[in-house]
Every structure is written in structure tokens, then in C-alpha cells.
Scaffold this motif. Structure first.
Motif, PDB file in Angstrom:
ATOM      1  N   GLY A 197       0.764  -1.245   0.000  1.00 19.24           N
ATOM      2  CA  GLY A 197       0.000   0.000   0.000  1.00 19.24           C
ATOM      3  C   GLY A 197       0.789   1.286   0.000  1.00 19.24           C
ATOM      4  N   PRO A 205      -3.238   4.321  -4.061  1.00 20.77           N
ATOM      5  CA  PRO A 205      -4.142   5.300  -3.436  1.00 20.77           C
ATOM      6  C   PRO A 205      -5.323   4.627  -2.746  1.00 20.77           C
ATOM      7  CG  PRO A 205      -4.294   5.375  -5.818  1.00 20.77           C
ATOM      8  CD  PRO A 205      -3.144   4.486  -5.501  1.00 20.77           C
ATOM      9  N   ALA A 206      -5.706   3.448  -3.213  1.00 26.47           N
ATOM     10  CA  ALA A 206      -6.832   2.776  -2.574  1.00 26.47           C
ATOM     11  C   ALA A 206      -6.477   2.342  -1.155  1.00 26.47           C
ATOM     12  CB  ALA A 206      -7.244   1.561  -3.398  1.00 26.47           C
ATOM     13  N   GLN A 207      -5.189   2.309  -0.845  1.00 22.63           N
ATOM     14  CA  GLN A 207      -4.795   1.939   0.510  1.00 22.63           C
ATOM     15  C   GLN A 207      -4.173   3.113   1.245  1.00 22.63           C
ATOM     16  OE1 GLN A 207      -2.814  -1.822   1.090  1.00 22.63           O
ATOM     17  NE2 GLN A 207      -3.193  -2.353  -1.030  1.00 22.63           N
ATOM     18  N   GLY A 208      -4.435   4.311   0.769  1.00 21.86           N
ATOM     19  CA  GLY A 208      -3.870   5.470   1.450  1.00 21.86           C
ATOM     20  C   GLY A 208      -2.485   5.824   0.978  1.00 21.86           C
TER      21      GLY A 208
END
Ligand code: HEM
Ligand SMILES: [Cu+2]
Lengths: 257, 565
Positions: B237, B241-244
């Protein structure tokens, strides 16, 4: 004219063919080693940069996530590694004095510490596996999540974040900030494993190199009968030590607030 | 030192040199002689060049029609990715340092070998391992990410062999690091007595600066690419971006290396050009110190401008302004070099040989490439030009027009030293001309297309661009001829070329003072340097130039002559 050039005449048995004399050889080895250590610093530097950015983007999440790490074990490991650094320094000293037994003793003790370090690391890693804290599809985090939202996660109207305005998306589901925090916990552990893992890899390389040196010294191999190889190994090992000196506080001792 | 004259009456003994010092395959694959390793590199890099070139040919054929000719969409994407990855990581970055640098640096500084000969051999094996892995992965599965591996496409979405190709690039990176460390230790500690820093050839200065960039930059891109691979495998991640995570962070880390990497490609070439310009103008370089220090300045400033690749990435506007201003600053040392070369030729006695033609080509093309860089470094114009063919033309002018012209010129210049044979001069001039012509025909139309808005990395385009695209593809085929002719006559010259003698160009520099091809430890006795760099005789009578078609004249100058004053 013969091919046996005059420059090859006086020959120290440790002198490699491409050098003129021992001081030149030693200097070249040192410059080479320092250049190598600079590449290592840049290597870890990129990771530390990433860590710092996310540490400031998700301060609260990182604070909560770090509680899953075992501070006592980390502290013991710091102590073990510092001790090994002392041993290696003593080993280099012995090499400079031409004390073969001393080199064997101190390097073996260094090896012992290195194995100790890896052992403790293995225990720590296996705990993380048991608690599903290893990033990937099995990742579960049951610990506390911060009550305050992180700056990086606040939905500021009109500000684009991530792939889409208003909050990152996974598939078509917009994440609430709670889920999002669980994600950044996973990132904390991602960084933890990558950085300590890379460090552990360096420890393993160190074990191989030191172990090899011990073998050669024990067999009185000519390449280790002068101090420079041991000194270079010492430099490398101190570097491994220093990296851990940064890793330990950053991951285990994140300051409160 | 040895003068190559046979005692009358005695039967001439075949001399030992690095090429005939051993004939078995093992004597090559296990060699630690920097000259043999350079030859190994030369062979593998030439193969890489033709693989990358084949991909380029496919791209150019595809683009002759607005709706494509023969490739699927995906195949097209894989083709330009393969072209970029092979050309940048496997050809341009290692080319001059690993071939010419490896061969020449120890000789230019009067050393017997590099500081770490076994590390040098290891670096060739790493290069081979990484290249084979990457090329096989690209041929069997392919990657469609482009050479920049931008996340999150490469780390999450791309459905291809990204991990394997990244592993290949990672390993090749270590080969480059090993070479850099070797050069730094060698240049610092192994210079012959009397060879002070300011008597070093400019070629050596250029490689010193390049090595600094390699040591500081390559580890960063290595770890960045490794993170992409780890992220693909374990979803950590950092960039997703899906994990910050932050994809812009990837771009920062990537360009922190990859902008300086463009100087890894061009600085050695500038070193080659400095050697050729001084030799064929028969003059000391104008402003030696300026040329030397500008290499270091480029190495240092090069690390401060990476953000000019990211004006439209979402980085802050203020950051953009800073990067924009710094980019204009880094153009200055390159300009300094160009002015100094020009000033060196002014009042020089210019000798138009094939290497000199390549050097002149370099200056012309590099100037165009550098000036268009300024268009891109200005934030406002870049927003319009970003990801268009203008960018493609800009960097090809510098990398193909600059780096490869330098490499080709350098190969010609030192070919007699490496092989002991001359290449056919008139064929070489012809090839240089064809390359220059084909080159401009290929890439100049791309500036126009880019200005008009043709985007890069698409194989369908509006019909109005077809004429220019056909022109460009035609140019590419001429360019190909320009590369195939030298391949042919270089091979030919190995058997049938005229004997070159130690110093066919009457050039200054330690490498010309030993046999061609050089003996295994380069010099029979370590030279002691008592003269300044590039001491060419002032007047014409002291410095008669040989007729390159006359073997006796070529052989007349022996090795081991200190420069006349
Ligand atoms: C000296 C040798 C140079 C080389 C080898 C070089 C090479 C390159 C390459 C490879 C790219 C494309 C990267 C991509 O794939 O996106 C590029 C883009 C760029 N170059 Fe250069 N360059 C050089 C000099 C300069 C100079 C002197 C400037 C400015 C003063 C400059 C400004 C830029 C800018 C701003 C871009 C980004 C354009 C965009 O993507 O919109 N370059 N260059
Ligand atoms: Cu750039």
C-alpha cells in the motif's frame, strides 16, 4: 623488452596485481567501501523518506499501529546489535595488531550476536504472522483505531484526494474513514516489514561475510593475513548497526502526541 | 616504453596483447582484464541495441497509418515499453561507461587495471543476468507500463510480467553501481605519478561525475522499483491510493533517479566529444577547468530538478515553480561545455575525420535537444507539451542525437586502439552523414506533431498527422542504414583493416602511448607524467597529419612518445 615489467618486481604477497604498492591498495579498498556505503545510505534513504511522509500524513494511525510492536524485544535486539558492533571493533583492532586468535574470538562473538538478533527478529515476525498483521489478503487488524481522524484522511470539500474527489475508492465502494485507517495500518506494517526485512537481509549478508572471514582466518588464508579485509567487514557491520539505530525509534518508539 | 620497430633481419615475433593473451572461451568468460570485459560489454550492448531497435522499427511501421498496420493495441503498448526499457536500462546507461570507460579509464590514468577487477567481471555477469531476465520476460509475457512503470497502473492494474521485468532492471542497476564504485576508487587512487587531477583527460572527469550520479541515484530507483514489485505481490500500500498510498511519491522517487539518469547517458558522451574535439582541432581545450567543473556541476544540479517531469502530476504549484527555475539553472553547465567546444575549434586546425563528424553532429543535435528542454522546463509551455511527441523528440535529440552520436564517434576514435586496425574512413564518413540525415528526418517532424498535439503512446491518431508520421518512419529506415553500415565495416576491419599503429591520430593522452591493441597490463612500465593535458604542438610543421589510407604513415609513429612542445 620483457613482459615482466619492472613495476612487478617488488611484490608484497598481499598486493593485487593492479596496484603499485600496499598503501595504494588499502586506500583504494577504503574509497571503494565508502562509495558502497553511500549507495547503501541512498537505498535506505528512499525508504526512510517514504516512512517519514506517511508518518506525518497518518500520525494517529501510525501511533496506534505501533503499539502492536514488541518494544522490549526491540530494545533487547538493539542492545544485541550494539554489543556486536563493539565485538567487531575489537576484532578489527586485533587484526591490526596481527593477533589471529583475537580476530577469531571477536568475530565469532559478533556472529553469535548476529544470530541472536535474527532469532529475536524471527520470534517477532512469527507473532505478527499469528496475529494476521502481515500485509496481504489475510491482513486483519483488531487493535484500537484513533478517535481523531488523520489529516490525510479528512474529507475536505473541494479538495481532490486519491483517485477521485472526496475519498479514495476501492472498486466502486467509497471507503469511510474508519476502513481507510485500517488500510493505513496495513501500510504501517508494509513499511515495517520492508524496512526491517531489508535490514535483516543485510544482517544475513553480514553473517555470510563474517563467517567466511572466520573460516579463512582459521585456515590462515593469505588474503586475511593483513588487516584490511577485516577492517572493511567492520565498516559494513557498523553500517548495519547504524541503520537499526534509526529503525528502532522510528518504528517502536513513536513519540506520543 | 616500447617503440614498435623490428630489428632488421630478425623475424618479427607476434606480440602478446590482450586479445591474443588467451584463446579459450574460458579465458574470456573468466577474465579480469578491464579491456576484455569492455569487449564482452560491447558485444552484449550491441545485441541489446538491435533488440531495442527492432521494437522501434515495429513502432514506426505501425505509425505509418492512422489506424495502425499490424499490431494489436496491447502488442503496441508492449512494443514501446520494450523499446524504452531495453534502450534506456540495457543500452544507453551502460553503453559508454561500460564499453569505452572500462576500456580506457585505466589506460588514460596510467594504471594496470581498474581497482576491483573481479567486481568488474561480476558487474558484467549481473548485466547479463538482468538483461536476459528482462528481455525474456518481455518477449514471453510482455509489459505494457512503459519504461517509467508508473503506479498504480504497474502495481495494481497491469496484467503482465511487471515483477520479472522489474527484477531484471533491479539487477542491471547493481551492475551499474558496481561500475560506478570501481571508477571512483580507480580515479581517486590509481593515477600514475604526476597525473594530477587537472592533468586528467576530460573523458575521465566526465566519468567521475557520472559515477557520482550512479552511486547516489541508482539505489533510489532500485528500491523504488523493488517497492512496486513488493506492492504487487503483498499489497503493502505504499503507492496504492486505494490503501492510502501516494502515487505521486513514486514519481518523486522515480524521477529523483531518472532525471539524473539522463545525465548518466549524456555526460560520458560529452567526455568522448571533448577528446575528439581537442584531437581533431589540434588544440588544448578552451577552458579546461570550465569543462571539467561543468561535469561536476551537472552531476550536482541534476539532482535538484526531477520535479520538472511532474508539473501535471498534482504536485503543488510552488514546488513546480522551484523545479522550473532550477531546471533553467542546470542548462547553464551544458551550455558552458558547448561554448567551450566551439571556442576550441575556433582557430584550431580542424581535421575532418569520421569521429570528428560524429562530434560535430553531437554538438548540433545536442543543442537542439537542450534548447527544447527549456520549452519543457517552463511550466506554462509544458502543460501544453507534456506527453506529446514534442517530449519524445526532445529526449531523442539528446539521447539518440547526443548519447549515441558520442558512442559511435568514440567507437571510431578508439577502434584502432581497441583492435589495432583502422576502419575504412570513407565508409565511416558516409555512415556518419547518413546517420545525421536519417536522424533529423526521423525526429524533427515529431517536434511539429507534438506542437500540434499528437500524444505519445497511442497508435491511433488523427489523419492530419499521417504525412509527418510517414516522413518520420522513412527517416527511421535511413537511420537504421546508418547503424548497419558501421556494424558491417567494423567486423570487416577486424580482418582486412589497415594496421593502425599505436597512435594513428597523433593524439595526446596516455592511452595512445602503448601498443594497439594494448598488452595485458596496459603499460610495460608505469608512466610518469611530466606534461599538461592535451599538449598539441603549436605549429603545423611539428605536427604533420598522416594520410589515413597509407599504412606506412600510420605505423610510423611509435608508442611511448611524450608530447613534443
Ligand atoms: C542533458 C541531457 C538531457 C537528457 C538526456 C534528457 C532526457 C529526457 C527524457 C528521457 C525525457 C522524457 C522522460 C519521459 O519518458 O517522460 C525528458 C523530458 C524532459 N526534459 Fe529532458 N533531457 C535532457 C536535458 C534537459 C534539459 C537541459 C532540460 C531543461 C532545462 C530538460 C527538460 C525536460 C523536461 C521539462 C522534461 C519533461 C517533459 C514532460 O514530460 O512534459 N531536459 N528529458
Ligand atoms: Cu528531467
Amino acid at each position: 623488452m620483457s613482459l615482466e615489467a619492472t613495476a612487478h618486481g617488488t611484490h608484497d604477497e598481499h598486493l593485487a596485481h593492479q596496484f603499485e604498492d600496499m598503501p595504494q591498495q588499502n586506500d583504494a579498498y577504503l574509497v571503494g567501501m565508502w562509495a558502497f556505503l553511500v549507495t547503501e545510505i541512498m537505498f535506505f534513504g528512499a525508504l526512510f523518506t517514504a516512512y517519514m511522509i506517511y508518518r506525518f500524513t497518518y500520525p494517529h494511525t501510525f501511533l496506534d499501529a505501533h503499539r502492536e510492536l514488541d518494544v522490549p524485544l526491540g530494545a533487547i535486539n538493539t542492545f544485541v546489535l550494539l554489543t556486536s558492533s563493539l565485538f567487531v571493533a575489537l576484532g578489527v583492532r586485533a587484526a591490526q595488531l596481527g593477533n589471529r586468535k583475537g580476530v577469531l574470538l571477536w568475530l565469532s562473538l559478533t556472529l553469535l550476536c548476529a544470530f541472536g538478533f535474527l532469532g529475536i527478529k524471527a520470534v517477532e515476525y512469527s507473532h505478527k504472522f499469528e496475529h494476521n498483521l502481515v500485509p496481504g489478503s489475510n491482513f486483519r487488524y483488531e487493535g484500537k483505531l484513533p478517535t481523531q481522524p488523520d489529516r490525510g484522511l479528512v474529507d475536505t470539500p473541494g479538495v481532490q484526494r486519491g483517485l477521485d474527489a472526496g475519498g479514495p475508492m476501492i472498486g466502486a465502494v467509497r471507503l469511510g474513514s474508519g476502513q481507510m485507517q485500517a488500510q493505513s495500518v496495513q501500510m504501517f506494517f508494509g513499511l515495517y516489514f520492508v524496512m526491517t526485512g531489508l535490514h535483516a537481509l543485510h544482517v544475513i549478508v553480514g553473517i555470510l561475510v563474517i563467517g567466511f572471514a572466520v573460516l579463512l582466518v582459521a585456515r590462515r588464508h593469505k588474503s586475511v593475513q593483513y588487516f584490511m579485509p577485516i577492517e572493511l567487514i567492520g565498516l559494513y557491520w557498523h553500517f548495519v548497526d547504524i541503520v537499526w539505530i534509526f529503525l528502532f525509534p522510528l518504528f517502536y518508539l513513536i513519540p506520543q502526541g | 616504453m616500447s617503440v614498435q620497430t623490428a630489428t632488421p633481419g630478425a623475424t618479427e615475433q607476434p606480440r602478446t596483447h590482450y586479445l591474443n593473451a588467451g584463446h579459450t572461451i574460458a579465458s574470456w568468460l573468466l577474465t579480469t582484464d578491464h579491456k576484455r570485459i569492455a569487449i564482452l560489454y560491447m558485444i552484449s550492448i550491441t545485441i541489446a541495441f538491435f533488440i531495442g531497435g527492432a521494437a522501434a522499427a515495429m513502432i514506426r511501421i505501425e505509425l505509418t497509418s492512422p489506424t495502425g498496420v499490424m499490431l494489436e493495441h496491447e502488442t503496441y503498448n508492449k512494443m514501446f515499453s520494450m523499446h524504452g526499457i531495453v534502450m534506456i536500462f540495457l543500452f544507453l546507461i551502460p553503453s559508454i561507461p561500460a564499453v569505452l570507460g572500462n576500456f580506457l579509464i585505466p589506460m588514460m590514468i596510467g594504471a594496470k587495471d581498474l581497482a576491483f577487477p573481479r567486481l568488474n567481471l561480476l558487474s558484467w555477469y549481473l548485466y547479463m543476468a538482468g538483461s536476459i531476465l528482462a528481455v525474456v520476460a518481455m518477449i514471453t509475457g510482455g509489459v505494457d507500463t512503459g519504461w517509467t512503470f508508473y503506479v498504480p497502473y504497474s502495481s495494481v492494474y497491469a496484467n503482465s510480467n511487471v515483477v520479472l521485468v522489474i527484477c531484471g532492471a533491479f539487477i542491471v542497476g547493481f551492475s551499474s553501481i558496481a561500475t560506478g564504485i570501481n571508477f571512483i576508487a580507480t580515479i581517486h587512487k590509481m593515477r600514475a605519478p604526476g597525473l594530477t587531477w587537472f592533468r586528467l583527460p576530460l573523458f575521465v572527469w566526465a566519468h567521475y561525475a557520472t559515477s557520482i550520479i550512479i552511486v547516489l541515484g541508482t539505489p533510489v530507483v532500485a528500491i523504488t522499483l523493488a517497492l512496486v514489485a513488493v506492492e504487487r505481490l503483498f499489497h503493502i500500500g505504499v503507492f496504492d491510493p486505494a490503501q492510502g498510498g501516494d502515487p505521486v511519491l513514486f514519481q518523486h522517487l522515480f524521477w529523483f533517479y531518472s532525471h539524473p539518469a539522463v545525465y548518466i547517458m549524456i555526460l560520458p558522451s560529452m567526455g568522448v566529444v571533448s577528446e575528439m574535439i581537442t584531437c581533431f582541432s589540434r588544440r588544448k581545450p578552451f577552458g579546461y577547468n570550465f569543462i571539467a567543473f561543468s561535469s561536476l556541476a551537472i552531476a550536482v544540479f541534476g539532482f535538484l530538478v526531477w520535479g520538472h517531469h511532474m508539473f501535471v502530476s498534482g504536485q503543488s504549484v510552488y514546488l513546480g515553480i522551484v523545479f522550473s527555475v532550477l531546471s533553467f539553472v542546470v542548462a547553464v553547465p551544458s551550455a558552458v561545455k558547448t561554448f567551450n567546444w566551439t571556442a576550441t575549434m575556433y582557430k584550431g586546425r580542424i581535421w575532418f575525420t569520421a569521429p570528428m563528424l560524429y562530434a560535430l553532429g553531437f554538438i548540433g543535435l545536442f543543442t537542439i535537444g537542450g534548447l527544447t528542454g527549456l520549452f519543457l522546463a517552463a511550466m506554462a509551455t509544458d502543460v501544453h507539451l507534456h506527453d506529446t511527441y514534442f517530449v519524445i523528440a526532445h529526449f531523442h535529440y539528446i539521447m539518440v542525437g547526443g548519447a549515441i552520436m558520442g558512442y559511435m564517434g568514440g567507437l571510431h576514435f578508439w577502434w584502432p586502439k581497441m583492435t589495432g586496425r583502422m576502419y575504412p574512413e570513407s565508409w565511416a564518413k558516409l555512415a556518419a552523414g547518413i546517420t545525421f540525415l536519417g536522424y533529423n528526418l526521423t525526429f524533427f517532424p515529431q517536434f511539429i506533431m507534438g506542437l500540434q498535439g499528437m500524444t505519445r503512446r497511442y497508435h491511433y491518431y488523427p489523419e492530419e498527422f499521417q504525412a509527418l508520421n510517414v516522413l518520420s518512419s522513412a527517416g527511421a529506415s535511413i537511420l537504421a542504414v546508418g547503424y548497419i553500415i558501421p556494424l558491417a565495416y567494423f567486423l570487416w576491419s577486424l580482418w582486412y583493416g589497415k594496421k593502425a599503429g599505436p597512435n594513428p591520430w597523433r593524439a595526446a593522452g596516455l592511452e595512445w602511448m602503448t601498443d594497439s591493441p594494448p598488452i595485458t597490463y596496459n603499460f610495460e612500465k608505469t608512466p610518469i607524467v611530466t606534461w599538461e593535458a592535451y599538449e598539441y604542438p603549436e605549429n603545423e610543421e611539428d605536427d604533420p597529419l598522416p594520410d589515413l589510407d597509407d599504412e606506412d604513415q600510420l605505423l610510423a609513429v611509435g608508442s611511448g612518445e611524450a608530447p613534443k612542445r
